[in-house]
Motif scaffolding. Structure first.
Motif, mmCIF file in Angstrom:
data_model
loop_
_atom_site.group_PDB
_atom_site.id
_atom_site.type_symbol
_atom_site.label_atom_id
_atom_site.label_comp_id
_atom_site.label_asym_id
_atom_site.label_seq_id
_atom_site.Cartn_x
_atom_site.Cartn_y
_atom_site.Cartn_z
ATOM 1 N N VAL A 37 0.892 -1.231 -0.057
ATOM 2 C CA VAL A 37 0.065 -0.077 0.044
ATOM 3 C C VAL A 37 0.972 1.335 0.090
ATOM 4 C CG1 VAL A 37 -1.536 1.216 1.363
ATOM 5 C CG2 VAL A 37 -1.969 -1.136 0.931
ATOM 6 N N ALA A 38 1.861 1.285 0.930
ATOM 7 C CA ALA A 38 2.865 2.375 0.995
ATOM 8 C C ALA A 38 3.739 2.729 -0.375
ATOM 9 C CB ALA A 38 3.565 2.079 2.165
ATOM 10 N N ALA A 39 3.981 1.729 -0.816
ATOM 11 C CA ALA A 39 4.894 1.485 -2.153
ATOM 12 C C ALA A 39 3.904 2.088 -3.193
ATOM 13 C CB ALA A 39 5.290 0.245 -2.441
ATOM 14 N N LYS A 40 2.663 1.593 -3.434
ATOM 15 C CA LYS A 40 1.664 2.309 -4.125
ATOM 16 C C LYS A 40 1.482 3.594 -4.158
ATOM 17 C CE LYS A 40 -2.605 0.720 -6.333
ATOM 18 N NZ LYS A 40 -3.633 -0.216 -6.239
ATOM 19 N N GLN A 41 1.256 4.034 -2.923
ATOM 20 C CA GLN A 41 0.866 5.376 -2.590
ATOM 21 C C GLN A 41 1.977 6.497 -2.926
ATOM 22 O OE1 GLN A 41 -0.056 5.367 1.504
ATOM 23 N NE2 GLN A 41 -2.007 4.977 1.165
ATOM 24 N N THR A 42 3.330 6.024 -3.005
ATOM 25 C CA THR A 42 4.395 6.740 -3.451
ATOM 26 C C THR A 42 5.050 6.579 -4.470
ATOM 27 O OG1 THR A 42 5.836 5.093 -2.212
ATOM 28 C CG2 THR A 42 4.998 6.880 -0.824
ATOM 29 N N GLY A 43 4.397 5.889 -5.413
ATOM 30 C CA GLY A 43 4.692 5.643 -6.846
ATOM 31 C C GLY A 43 5.868 4.640 -7.146
ATOM 32 N N ARG A 44 6.158 3.713 -6.081
ATOM 33 C CA ARG A 44 7.087 2.791 -6.130
ATOM 34 C C ARG A 44 6.507 1.270 -6.690
ATOM 35 N NH1 ARG A 44 8.313 7.373 -3.822
ATOM 36 N NH2 ARG A 44 10.518 7.302 -2.956
ATOM 37 N N ASN A 45 7.263 0.635 -7.120
ATOM 38 C CA ASN A 45 6.885 -0.753 -7.532
ATOM 39 C C ASN A 45 6.999 -1.740 -6.232
ATOM 40 O OD1 ASN A 45 6.350 -0.342 -10.467
ATOM 41 N ND2 ASN A 45 8.282 0.116 -10.498
ATOM 42 N N PHE A 46 6.675 -2.842 -6.263
ATOM 43 C CA PHE A 46 6.715 -3.873 -5.139
ATOM 44 C C PHE A 46 6.508 -5.114 -5.429
ATOM 45 C CE2 PHE A 46 2.444 -2.321 -5.072
ATOM 46 C CZ PHE A 46 1.597 -3.445 -5.206
ATOM 47 N N ILE A 47 7.238 -5.954 -4.519
ATOM 48 C CA ILE A 47 7.208 -7.582 -4.598
ATOM 49 C C ILE A 47 7.103 -7.818 -3.069
ATOM 50 C CG2 ILE A 47 8.127 -9.663 -5.075
ATOM 51 C CD1 ILE A 47 9.714 -8.425 -7.199
ATOM 52 N N LEU A 48 5.915 -8.591 -2.731
ATOM 53 C CA LEU A 48 5.650 -9.005 -1.209
ATOM 54 C C LEU A 48 5.467 -10.421 -1.463
ATOM 55 C CD1 LEU A 48 2.719 -6.807 -0.357
ATOM 56 C CD2 LEU A 48 5.192 -6.365 -0.285
ATOM 57 N N PHE A 49 6.200 -11.183 -0.337
ATOM 58 C CA PHE A 49 6.275 -12.568 0.009
ATOM 59 C C PHE A 49 5.296 -12.717 1.127
ATOM 60 C CE2 PHE A 49 9.855 -12.290 -2.590
ATOM 61 C CZ PHE A 49 9.814 -13.186 -3.482
ATOM 62 N N GLU A 50 4.615 -13.631 1.314
ATOM 63 C CA GLU A 50 3.599 -14.016 2.456
ATOM 64 C C GLU A 50 3.396 -15.516 2.433
ATOM 65 O OE1 GLU A 50 2.197 -14.642 6.061
ATOM 66 O OE2 GLU A 50 3.062 -12.624 5.462
ATOM 67 N N ILE A 51 3.684 -16.240 3.646
ATOM 68 C CA ILE A 51 3.385 -17.552 3.605
ATOM 69 C C ILE A 51 2.038 -18.109 3.915
ATOM 70 C CG2 ILE A 51 4.191 -17.891 5.959
ATOM 71 C CD1 ILE A 51 5.703 -20.396 5.030
ATOM 72 N N SER A 52 1.316 -17.247 4.687
ATOM 73 C CA SER A 52 0.008 -17.660 5.170
ATOM 74 C C SER A 52 -0.961 -17.075 4.164
ATOM 75 C CB SER A 52 -0.285 -16.502 6.566
ATOM 76 O OG SER A 52 -1.656 -16.803 6.839
ATOM 77 N N GLU A 53 -1.807 -18.034 3.799
ATOM 78 C CA GLU A 53 -2.857 -17.749 2.550
ATOM 79 C C GLU A 53 -3.807 -16.736 3.443
ATOM 80 O OE1 GLU A 53 -4.697 -20.957 0.572
ATOM 81 O OE2 GLU A 53 -3.017 -22.391 0.869
ATOM 82 N N LYS A 54 -4.181 -16.758 4.566
ATOM 83 C CA LYS A 54 -5.041 -15.752 4.977
ATOM 84 C C LYS A 54 -4.596 -14.333 4.786
ATOM 85 C CE LYS A 54 -6.555 -14.100 9.738
ATOM 86 N NZ LYS A 54 -6.573 -14.596 11.205
ATOM 87 N N TYR A 55 -3.564 -14.080 5.065
ATOM 88 C CA TYR A 55 -3.128 -12.678 5.191
ATOM 89 C C TYR A 55 -2.847 -12.476 3.597
ATOM 90 C CZ TYR A 55 -2.691 -12.782 10.157
ATOM 91 O OH TYR A 55 -3.289 -12.665 11.398
ATOM 92 N N CYS A 56 -2.475 -13.460 2.581
ATOM 93 C CA CYS A 56 -2.243 -13.048 1.196
ATOM 94 C C CYS A 56 -3.625 -12.417 0.762
ATOM 95 C CB CYS A 56 -2.178 -14.170 0.445
ATOM 96 S SG CYS A 56 -0.374 -14.881 0.627
ATOM 97 N N GLY A 57 -4.989 -13.068 1.056
ATOM 98 C CA GLY A 57 -6.194 -12.341 0.682
ATOM 99 C C GLY A 57 -6.214 -11.029 1.554
ATOM 100 N N VAL A 58 -6.035 -10.923 2.446
ATOM 101 C CA VAL A 58 -6.104 -9.464 3.014
ATOM 102 C C VAL A 58 -5.401 -8.547 2.335
ATOM 103 C CG1 VAL A 58 -5.642 -8.084 5.351
ATOM 104 C CG2 VAL A 58 -6.538 -10.283 5.461
ATOM 105 N N SER A 59 -3.956 -8.923 2.073
ATOM 106 C CA SER A 59 -3.008 -7.886 1.347
ATOM 107 C C SER A 59 -3.420 -7.680 -0.194
ATOM 108 C CB SER A 59 -1.612 -8.820 1.199
ATOM 109 O OG SER A 59 -0.731 -8.024 0.678
ATOM 110 N N GLU A 60 -3.973 -8.706 -0.662
ATOM 111 C CA GLU A 60 -4.428 -8.303 -2.257
ATOM 112 C C GLU A 60 -5.487 -7.366 -2.129
ATOM 113 O OE1 GLU A 60 -5.440 -11.927 -4.491
ATOM 114 O OE2 GLU A 60 -3.980 -12.872 -3.595
ATOM 115 N N ARG A 61 -6.541 -7.562 -1.077
ATOM 116 C CA ARG A 61 -7.569 -6.489 -0.937
ATOM 117 C C ARG A 61 -7.282 -5.172 -0.491
ATOM 118 N NH1 ARG A 61 -9.649 -5.056 3.473
ATOM 119 N NH2 ARG A 61 -9.292 -6.974 4.646
#
Length: 66
Positions: A37-61
């Motif tokens: 979110v912060a990267a998007k707000q500041t015009g940066r590209n980003f790659i995120l990794f997360e092992i927990s499927e629960k948080y992957c969905g939260v992150s995507e939203r």
């Protein structure tokens, strides 16, 4: 909410202080997506990794809504 979620404003400040617009931000512990979110707000590209499927969905939203 992720148990160790950081304030978006804090992550945004760290990103702005250490990168330039268009740079790539890597977060190997993506959690609930605040770095994306912060990267998007500041015009940066980003790659995120997360092992927990629960948080992957939260992150995507969160990132999609940012």
């Amino acid at each position: 909410q992720h148990p160790t979620q950081k304030p978006t404003a804090l992550i945004r400040k760290l990103i702005e202080d250490s990168t330039e617009p268009g740079d790539l931000v890597l977060d190997c512990f993506g959690g609930s997506g605040i770095t994306g979110v912060a990267a998007k707000q500041t015009g940066r590209n980003f790659i995120l990794f997360e092992i927990s499927e629960k948080y992957c969905g939260v992150s995507e939203r969160r990132i999609r809504e940012a």
